[in-house]
Write a protein that holds these residues in place. Structure first.
Motif, PDB file in Angstrom:
ATOM      1  N   GLU A  16       0.793  -1.226   0.000  1.00  0.00           N
ATOM      2  CA  GLU A  16       0.000   0.000   0.000  1.00  0.00           C
ATOM      3  C   GLU A  16       0.826   1.277   0.000  1.00  0.00           C
ATOM      4  O   GLU A  16       0.270   2.369  -0.217  1.00  0.00           O
ATOM      5  N   ALA A  17       2.126   1.198   0.244  1.00  0.00           N
ATOM      6  CA  ALA A  17       2.954   2.407   0.278  1.00  0.00           C
ATOM      7  C   ALA A  17       2.953   3.114  -1.079  1.00  0.00           C
ATOM      8  O   ALA A  17       2.939   4.348  -1.149  1.00  0.00           O
ATOM      9  N   ASN A  18       2.962   2.350  -2.172  1.00  0.00           N
ATOM     10  CA  ASN A  18       2.883   2.970  -3.496  1.00  0.00           C
ATOM     11  C   ASN A  18       1.529   3.640  -3.703  1.00  0.00           C
ATOM     12  O   ASN A  18       1.440   4.755  -4.221  1.00  0.00           O
ATOM     13  N   GLN A  19       0.491   2.955  -3.277  1.00  0.00           N
ATOM     14  CA  GLN A  19      -0.854   3.499  -3.395  1.00  0.00           C
ATOM     15  C   GLN A  19      -0.995   4.804  -2.620  1.00  0.00           C
ATOM     16  O   GLN A  19      -1.526   5.799  -3.133  1.00  0.00           O
ATOM     17  N   LYS A  20      -0.486   4.821  -1.390  1.00  0.00           N
ATOM     18  CA  LYS A  20      -0.543   6.037  -0.568  1.00  0.00           C
ATOM     19  C   LYS A  20       0.257   7.167  -1.201  1.00  0.00           C
ATOM     20  O   LYS A  20      -0.165   8.331  -1.171  1.00  0.00           O
ATOM     21  N   ILE A  72       3.601  -6.202  -4.547  1.00  0.00           N
ATOM     22  CA  ILE A  72       2.233  -5.705  -4.708  1.00  0.00           C
ATOM     23  C   ILE A  72       1.280  -6.826  -4.311  1.00  0.00           C
ATOM     24  O   ILE A  72       1.172  -7.835  -5.001  1.00  0.00           O
ATOM     25  N   ARG A  73       0.621  -6.653  -3.219  1.00  0.00           N
ATOM     26  CA  ARG A  73      -0.276  -7.674  -2.687  1.00  0.00           C
ATOM     27  C   ARG A  73      -1.545  -7.777  -3.525  1.00  0.00           C
ATOM     28  O   ARG A  73      -2.077  -6.783  -4.025  1.00  0.00           O
ATOM     29  N   ASP A  74      -2.044  -9.019  -3.689  1.00  0.00           N
ATOM     30  CA  ASP A  74      -3.326  -9.217  -4.357  1.00  0.00           C
ATOM     31  C   ASP A  74      -4.413  -8.433  -3.636  1.00  0.00           C
ATOM     32  O   ASP A  74      -4.441  -8.352  -2.408  1.00  0.00           O
ATOM     33  N   GLY A  75      -5.315  -7.864  -4.415  1.00  0.00           N
ATOM     34  CA  GLY A  75      -6.443  -7.160  -3.837  1.00  0.00           C
ATOM     35  C   GLY A  75      -6.287  -5.656  -3.761  1.00  0.00           C
ATOM     36  O   GLY A  75      -7.268  -4.953  -3.515  1.00  0.00           O
ATOM     37  N   ILE A  76      -5.069  -5.140  -3.951  1.00  0.00           N
ATOM     38  CA  ILE A  76      -4.879  -3.685  -3.888  1.00  0.00           C
ATOM     39  C   ILE A  76      -5.410  -3.028  -5.155  1.00  0.00           C
ATOM     40  O   ILE A  76      -6.154  -2.039  -5.102  1.00  0.00           O
ATOM     41  N   TYR A  77      -5.049  -3.575  -6.314  1.00  0.00           N
ATOM     42  CA  TYR A  77      -5.474  -3.007  -7.582  1.00  0.00           C
ATOM     43  C   TYR A  77      -6.378  -3.964  -8.359  1.00  0.00           C
ATOM     44  O   TYR A  77      -7.281  -3.531  -9.064  1.00  0.00           O
ATOM     45  N   GLY A  93       0.968  -2.755 -14.594  1.00  0.00           N
ATOM     46  CA  GLY A  93      -0.006  -2.285 -15.562  1.00  0.00           C
ATOM     47  C   GLY A  93      -1.310  -1.889 -14.890  1.00  0.00           C
ATOM     48  O   GLY A  93      -1.951  -0.901 -15.289  1.00  0.00           O
ATOM     49  N   ALA A  94      -1.695  -2.631 -13.856  1.00  0.00           N
ATOM     50  CA  ALA A  94      -2.910  -2.295 -13.110  1.00  0.00           C
ATOM     51  C   ALA A  94      -2.740  -0.966 -12.378  1.00  0.00           C
ATOM     52  O   ALA A  94      -3.678  -0.165 -12.290  1.00  0.00           O
ATOM     53  N   VAL A  95      -1.536  -0.726 -11.833  1.00  0.00           N
ATOM     54  CA  VAL A  95      -1.261   0.559 -11.186  1.00  0.00           C
ATOM     55  C   VAL A  95      -1.409   1.685 -12.204  1.00  0.00           C
ATOM     56  O   VAL A  95      -2.063   2.711 -11.945  1.00  0.00           O
ATOM     57  N   GLY A  96      -0.816   1.489 -13.376  1.00  0.00           N
ATOM     58  CA  GLY A  96      -0.890   2.502 -14.413  1.00  0.00           C
ATOM     59  C   GLY A  96      -2.308   2.763 -14.870  1.00  0.00           C
ATOM     60  O   GLY A  96      -2.713   3.921 -15.086  1.00  0.00           O
ATOM     61  N   ALA A  97      -3.106   1.698 -15.021  1.00  0.00           N
ATOM     62  CA  ALA A  97      -4.494   1.859 -15.457  1.00  0.00           C
ATOM     63  C   ALA A  97      -5.324   2.555 -14.388  1.00  0.00           C
ATOM     64  O   ALA A  97      -6.224   3.345 -14.710  1.00  0.00           O
ATOM     65  N   THR A  98      -5.025   2.299 -13.123  1.00  0.00           N
ATOM     66  CA  THR A  98      -5.792   2.894 -12.030  1.00  0.00           C
ATOM     67  C   THR A  98      -5.542   4.387 -11.918  1.00  0.00           C
ATOM     68  O   THR A  98      -6.468   5.170 -11.669  1.00  0.00           O
TER      69      THR A  98
END
Length: 386
Positions: free
Chosen positions: A293-297, A316-321, A345-350
């Motif tokens: 979650e540190a990247n997400q934050k 990257i843990r399952d369920g974050i993106y 890729g999921a991070v980029g799409a989000t």
């Protein structure tokens, strides 16, 4: 795993921007450097009259700056010429230790062939190998790489030599290459972003050893750089002492010149920094190898205030993106790289990634750097940034 698409930039092709205010002295120094090398000055005395840096310990007192960039460049060019000659074709000892007889600079082109000469763990650099564990010729290859990692700043070689002398256990080989290649990407993006929207402060969140923040602060002396982590490692002070003593001051004409006066370290959680109002639209928020979650934050904190951002995710843990993760990614024949690439890729799409780059896979298998938050305004402006 299939090669990346042709529009994805790879780190060795990125030319790091020159240090702000740096002026190349190479034309005026070529003759002097050649003469020094021919005279056999493999290690030259420091400009303040102290012993040569090869065996010099950094003092614990305040900074002692070299007088001018010309003197510093002259010394480094002479040292580089002497060391290159020592590894030339007339030295069979290099072949005996598995090193090629060609000059070390040739190994740090776009192919980064020099990486193949260092200890590996599976397919990436061994994370436990320290610079002190290498023989003298292998260390020479690393120092030659460092001398060219920031355009117009060959003094980086001397700085890292002094760090090695003072605290040889503080330099891990993988961390050196990982950080410098990440720096090249981050610095190049900062220059691009600054053309579209002002970038006044750069944040190195979950900074670990802090070397990325140090390199950014040195390369951008007119910008603030803030390192953030739960603790400040002892090695951080070693970086500061070496740069303050041997680096170029931000303003040589100042009454009390400093090298890294634009750098600060905040001990605390990255979420607190992102939420205390200090991060503003004129910021670039970076997180290299932050987990889960540190990247997400980091991204969401930057987006909240309209700041630019860049992350190189680690785990990257399952369920974050992706709610269900990547099914089948652990099946036989599917490498871990596949799952990581899909997750990035999921991070980029989000979050609307604007640039996705890679550093050399032999350095780390978590090598994808994603950038965004600039707002190029048009497809034409975006394509020009590439």
């Amino acid at each position: 795993m299939a090669p990346p698409p042709s529009d994805v930039a790879v780190a060795p092709d990125v030319v790091p921007p020159p240090r702000e205010g740096a002026v190349s002295a190479e034309p005026a120094l070529a003759a002097a450097a050649a003469a020094a090398a021919a005279a056999g000055h493999g290690t030259l005395p420091a400009q303040d009259g102290s012993p040569a840096l090869g065996g010099q310990q950094l003092p614990s007192g305040g900074p002692s700056h070299l007088s001018t960039s010309r003197k510093l460049a002259k010394r480094n060019k002479a040292r580089a010429a002497a060391s290159a000659a020592a590894l030339g074709e007339d030295r069979p000892a290099g072949e005996a230790q598995g090193l090629p007889s060609s000059k070390p600079q040739a190994l740090w082109g776009s192919g980064m062939e020099g990486l193949d000469l260092f200890p590996m763990q599976a397919t990436t650099l061994d994370p436990s190998t320290k610079l002190a564990d290498l023989d003298a010729q292998s260390r020479e290859l690393v120092f030659e790489y460092l001398a060219g990692c920031m355009k117009g700043s060959p003094e980086l070689r001397t700085i890292f030599e002094s760090i090695h002398d003072e605290a040889p256990q503080s330099l891990r080989l993988k961390e050196i290459f990982e950080t410098v290649e990440s720096f090249k990407q981050a610095a190049a993006f900062a220059v691009i972003a600054d053309k579209v929207k002002p970038v006044e402060t750069l944040y190195d969140l979950a900074c670990g050893h802090g070397l990325l923040g140090v390199l950014l602060a040195y390369n951008f002396p007119k910008k603030r750089v803030v390192c953030v982590d739960l603790e400040q490692r002892a090695g951080f002070e070693v970086w500061l002492r070496a740069f303050e003593r041997l680096g170029e001051p931000r303003d040589p004409k100042a009454a009390s010149p400093d090298v890294l006066g634009n750098l600060s370290f905040v001990v605390g959680d990255l979420a607190a920094t992102l939420g205390d109002g200090s991060v503003r639209a004129e910021s670039l928020v970076l997180a290299v190898h932050a987990c889960h979650e540190a990247n997400q934050k980091s991204i969401e904190g930057a987006r909240k205030v309209g700041a630019a951002w860049g992350v190189m995710p680690c785990c990257i843990r399952d369920g974050i993106y992706l709610p269900c993760g990547v099914k089948g990614s652990k099946a036989k024949g599917n490498e871990d790289d596949l799952r990581h690439a899909i997750m990035c890729g999921a991070v980029g799409a989000t979050y609307g990634v604007e640039r996705m780059n890679c550093i050399d896979r032999r350095i780390t298998n978590r090598n994808i750097f994603l950038f965004g938050g600039v707002g190029f305004g048009s497809r034409e402006a975006y394509l020009q940034s590439c």
